[in-house]
Design an enzyme around this catalytic site. Structure first.
Site, short mmCIF file in Angstrom:
data_model
loop_
_atom_site.label_atom_id
_atom_site.label_comp_id
_atom_site.label_asym_id
_atom_site.label_seq_id
_atom_site.Cartn_x
_atom_site.Cartn_y
_atom_site.Cartn_z
N LYS A 1 3.95 0.26 8.15
CA LYS A 1 3.17 0.08 9.38
C LYS A 1 3.96 0.65 10.56
O LYS A 1 3.44 1.40 11.37
CB LYS A 1 2.88 -1.41 9.59
N GLU B 1 14.65 -0.50 4.89
CA GLU B 1 14.60 -0.30 3.43
C GLU B 1 13.69 0.87 3.08
O GLU B 1 14.04 1.75 2.29
CB GLU B 1 14.06 -1.57 2.74
N GLY C 1 0.78 -6.65 8.61
CA GLY C 1 1.34 -6.06 7.39
C GLY C 1 0.86 -6.75 6.12
O GLY C 1 0.39 -6.11 5.18
N ARG C 2 0.95 -8.07 6.10
CA ARG C 2 0.60 -8.81 4.87
C ARG C 2 -0.90 -8.90 4.66
O ARG C 2 -1.37 -9.41 3.65
CB ARG C 2 1.25 -10.19 4.89
N GLU D 1 4.92 -16.11 5.16
CA GLU D 1 5.24 -15.35 6.38
C GLU D 1 4.25 -15.73 7.49
O GLU D 1 4.57 -15.68 8.66
CB GLU D 1 5.19 -13.84 6.10
N HIS E 1 5.88 -22.99 -20.11
CA HIS E 1 7.14 -23.03 -20.86
C HIS E 1 8.32 -22.81 -19.93
O HIS E 1 9.40 -22.45 -20.38
CB HIS E 1 7.11 -21.98 -21.97
N LYS F 1 17.56 -9.21 10.08
CA LYS F 1 17.59 -7.75 10.19
C LYS F 1 18.67 -7.32 11.16
O LYS F 1 19.41 -6.37 10.91
CB LYS F 1 16.25 -7.22 10.72
O1 F6P Z 1 9.19 -8.61 6.34
C1 F6P Z 1 8.83 -8.30 7.62
C2 F6P Z 1 7.79 -7.22 7.69
O2 F6P Z 1 7.66 -6.90 9.03
C3 F6P Z 1 6.46 -7.61 7.09
O3 F6P Z 1 5.66 -8.34 7.93
C4 F6P Z 1 5.90 -6.29 6.75
O4 F6P Z 1 4.87 -6.40 5.83
C5 F6P Z 1 7.11 -5.60 6.18
O5 F6P Z 1 8.17 -6.05 6.99
C6 F6P Z 1 7.05 -4.12 6.13
O6 F6P Z 1 6.89 -3.56 7.39
P1 F6P Z 1 6.42 -2.05 7.57
O7 F6P Z 1 5.08 -1.90 6.95
O8 F6P Z 1 6.39 -1.83 9.03
O9 F6P Z 1 7.43 -1.16 6.90
#
Ligand code: F6P
Length: 850
Positions: free
Chosen positions: A495, A501, A555-556, A642, A673, A798
């Site tokens: 987003k 990452e 995002g979620r 979240e 199990h 972060k």
């Molecule tokens: O974990 C935090 C977060 O901001 C989530 O809300 C989001 O889904 C994820 O990181 C990934 O963010 P992006 O889509 O901006 O890479």
């Protein structure tokens, strides 16, 4: 860069007990503030190296710092609440006076342990620490003040310093009305040149300008505006138009504080809130739900429920019948909840008190219900029919949604048909979707669920979809193992396009492609999904191959945007994904229009609130009896935790009750199990049993008692009753179980669950399931009165990782010692660096060799 405590320095610097005490106070408040901060640059404090100034000067300096830290703390926590610095400093003074005889009696200077052990305990220190970490304050003035309070307030409190207030500014990109985090970042850097402590959330476009540290606020804002005008299409505006925030133009007009009212207990309300006072409906939002009568009634009702047992409740046919609901093929049975019809009636009253209906309507009508990010919450628009009208900021967003969907349909058909080929002319049959969190979990869940659906399988023949989420190089290795870059298409999903990452993984895979096929191959082999098209282009991806979404999609909640639709369409074709969207849309309509007693997401949400907030069961197990749903629980973990893992109300008031649920789960019967032992005889964990009538992959073996799916479903039907009824000592005695084993074999029962039965598990049903849970989470959040659509809690970790990253770089490349961390982290980091010292300072590019 959090505040760091350095014992040796402090001991040597703060020879005087008064200074030591004030220093400890400083540390307390700063640590607490760092806990509150969700920004890149938390407030920092460093003790003077040498006491070069006079003691009085140093006291004055510390006083000023305490004042500033305390103020900033509360500004950050809630813009309308703050500690009155006058009172604070009076208190500090009082406590020095009270405690100095005791502290002053020490002939030796206090060492760090003395300070840490609070040998001269300060109520104020405790007060600051307790208040700051967000624990609920008794009688906290979170309600609108009475007339008497108002007049007392104006008599007792001084007007605050106009310069000494935190302002949150928001940047928007005019043309698309979506946020561009790199724009605030540019401004942020610019600001840092002027003022320490400017803060910027990682994935938001808001910027906090903290209290004035010597630079005139007005001129700073003027400069900010000027700077923002230099950036194309960038607009600077106040982030909280509808809340108690500052109005930018009024700041500039220098009259923004003239009407601020100071209240006892350091509660400050903006004039707009005073206006709200006259409007009872609006006022409800500033009242915590636990103060309402329906909440209190439910609290009292718990005693009645404690006297019941599901064994008996389940005998009441009428009750059971009315606890079953059906919609569009989905069947919900919640008769195994520890609830009666009276409980349900009381829960509906609670929903009313929480203005649930209005809240749902506000969401659908595009109001900025995500107030801390000043955004609408419109994931329902992502699956709305083409002719629907859903407005955000006065604009119907549905045509934009369908423009992107049409673009995805075209592009995925080109790739799938082989008319879009890679750099060497080969068709692209393998897709790697790079993304994390909401840019990964939802699409992974849907992909895993479709992978065995016979219809979807047909469309996916000869194709692969893989995900790369973790920044762990092992995940890189797994994602490319056995793949040929010539036939791979990479979809970078983010987003913000700033997530550390994802961006490192994207650079890694770009290297994998360009080292094999040359840098120009990136244009053919990499596409992107983002709200941040500027950064997409900067990364080197052709903007024509970028698929947009909007800041009103969390995002979620983004699986129905290009985030999920693009990779899934590449794998299964758009027509399958369209069915998924239709399933979700069907639940969207149901959620908006069905009466609460028949509304599946509302019922699910209210029952969750009942279990968490009244019965005191904080966890929930999600137990799908379908291997295809193995990634459902991990996805819902993010959607739910979240969203609702919050400690303050939407108005920033600390919650005196717990919100959020601890979600976990595994497909049955694997879970049986594994952790069901605890669920049956250990802790009480309300369970969601999800069953499917017709298996995606039926298997019958001649001569077997039942089909394989019936075998699976036998467990689906048995487990809820085992939990509800349990097994008594009498039953065991009748079965001649030896006396000494009876306690071990007894099951108390009365353990709540609900059963959700879906007719099958095609794309449509998967959409239904997804939307039901998304809305359930929203219902919970609406009732708890929290903002389910922001996620500030992910920021602090972060920013601390940034500090570690810098240290690792400095140590590896310049052999710099580990500095600025606490003892434990220093030790761990040093060990890590020493044990891997054979890694060269500047290694050549190395990709996985799997
Ligand atoms: O974990 C935090 C977060 O901001 C989530 O809300 C989001 O889904 C994820 O990181 C990934 O963010 P992006 O889509 O901006 O890479």
């Amino acid at each position: 860069m959090p505040w760091q405590c350095c014992p040796r320095q402090e001991t040597s610097n703060f020879m005087d007990p008064e200074l030591a005490r004030l220093n400890a106070l400083m540390r307390e408040s700063t640590v607490a503030m760092n806990n509150l901060l969700h920004a890149d640059m938390p407030w920092q404090y460093s003790p003077q190296q040498e006491l070069s100034n006079s003691k009085d000067d140093e006291l004055a300096r510390l006083e000023a710092l305490v004042r500033e830290a305390t103020h900033d703390m509360d500004s950050i926590r809630q813009q309308s609440t703050y500690w009155d610095t006058e009172i604070l400093m009076q208190e500090v003074q009082k406590q020095w006076e009270e405690s100095s005889p005791m502290c002053g009696a020490q002939s030796e200077p206090p060492n760090q342990e003395h300070v840490d052990d609070k040998e001269c305990p300060s109520e104020l220190q405790q007060q600051i620490a307790t208040t700051s970490i967000g624990e609920p304050e008794q009688n906290n003035a979170t309600t609108i003040p009475s007339e008497v309070e108002k007049s007392n307030a104006s008599a007792n409190f001084k007007e605050p310093d106009a310069e000494n207030v935190t302002t949150t500014l928001m940047l928007k990109q005019e043309s698309m009305n979506c946020s561009y985090p790199e724009l605030p970042r540019q401004l942020h850097e610019y600001m840092l040149g002027h003022q320490d402590g400017a803060c910027l959330g990682d994935d938001t476009s808001s910027m906090v300008i903290p209290s004035d540290n010597g630079v005139a606020r007005k001129s700073l804002l003027m400069e900010m505006i000027k700077k923002s005008e230099e950036i194309d299409g960038c607009m600077l505006e106040d982030s909280k138009k509808d809340g108690p925030s500052l109005d930018l133009h009024r700041i500039l007009a220098n009259d923004c504080h003239s009407n601020w009212l100071e209240l006892p207990r350091q509660r400050r309300l903006h004039p707009t809130m005073m206006e709200v006072e006259e409007n009872e409906v609006e006022m409800a939002s500033t009242t915590l739900i636990c103060d309402t009568q329906p909440w209190k009634d439910l609290k009292a009702h718990v005693e009645d429920i404690k006297k019941t047992h599901l064994r008996d409740l389940m005998n009441d046919k009428e009750r059971c019948e009315s606890m079953m609901v059906e919609f569009d093929g989905m069947f919900l049975d919640y008769s195994r909840q520890c609830a009666t019809l009276d409980t349900m009636a009381k829960l509906y009253k609670l929903a009313e008190a929480a203005s649930l209906k209005q809240q749902i309507n506000r969401m659908y009508s595009g109001e900025h219900i995500n107030s801390t990010e000043n955004r609408s919450v419109l994931h329902v628009a992502l699956r709305a029919p083409r002719d629907a009208v859903i407005n955000s900021d006065g604009k119907n967003v549905v045509p934009d949604v369908w423009n992107v969907l049409d673009k995805i349909r075209d592009f995925s058909e080109k790739v799938r048909s082989g008319s879009w080929v890679g750099a060497t002319g080969k068709p692209l049959k393998d897709v790697i979707a790079i993304g994390i969190g909401g840019s990964f979990l939802g699409p992974l869940f849907v992909h895993t669920a479709l992978q065995t659906d016979p219809e979807a399988v047909e469309f996916a023949k000869g194709r692969q979809l893989r995900f790369l989420a973790n920044v762990d190089p092992i995940d890189v290795a797994r994602s490319i193992a056995g793949l040929n870059p010539e036939t791979a298409l990479v979809v970078v999903v983010s987003k913000t396009f700033t997530t550390a990452e994802t961006m490192l993984n994207a650079r890694t895979i770009r290297e994998w492609i360009s080292s094999a096929l040359g840098p120009s191959a990136v244009a053919k082999h990499m596409v992107a999904v983002s709200t941040n098209l500027t950064l997409v282009e900067k990364f080197g991806i052709d903007p024509n191959n970028a698929f947009a979404f909007w800041d009103w999609v969390g995002g979620r909640y983004s699986v129905c945007s290009a985030v999920g639709v693009l990779p899934l369409s590449l794998q299964y074709g758009f027509s399958i994904v369209e069915k998924f969207l239709k399933g979700a849309s069907s639940i969207d309509d149901h959620f908006r229009s069905a009466p609460f007693e028949k509304n599946i997401p509302v019922l699910l949400g209210l029952l969750s609130v009942w279990n968490v907030s009244f019965l005191g069961y904080p966890a929930r197990a999600i137990l799908p009896y379908s291997q295809a749903l193995e990634k459902f629980a991990p996805h819902i973990q993010q959607v739910s935790m979240e969203s609702n893992g919050k400690g303050v109300s939407i108005d920033g008031v600390p919650l005196p009750y717990e919100a959020g649920e601890i979600d976990f789960g595994e497909p049955g019967t694997n879970g049986q199990h594994s952790f069901y032992q605890l669920i049956h005889q250990g802790r009480v964990i309300p369970c969601d049993f999800i069953g499917i009538v017709k298996s995606q992959q039926p298997v019958y073996l001649k001569g077997e008692v039942v089909s394989n799916h019936d075998e699976l479903m036998s467990n689906f039907f048995a487990q809820p009753d085992a939990l509800a009824y349990g097994k008594t000592a009498e039953q065991l005695l009748k079965e001649n179980v030896s006396q000494h084993l009876i306690p071990h074999k007894t099951f108390s029962g009365n353990r709540p669950s609900l059963s959700l039965l879906l007719p099958s598990l095609g794309a449509y049903n998967i959409g239904q399931l997804l939307a039901s849970y998304e809305h359930r989470v929203a219902v919970e959040g609406f009732v708890w009165g929290i903002n389910s659509f922001d996620q500030w809690g992910v920021e602090l970790g972060k920013s601390l990782a940034t500090q570690v990253r810098k240290q690792l770089h400095a140590s590896r490349t310049k052999s710099e010692p580990v500095e600025g961390f606490n003892f434990s982290t220093t030790k761990l980091l040093t060990r890590y660096l020493q044990a891997s010292s054979d890694i060269p300072a500047d290694p050549p590019t190395l990709l996985p060799r799997i």
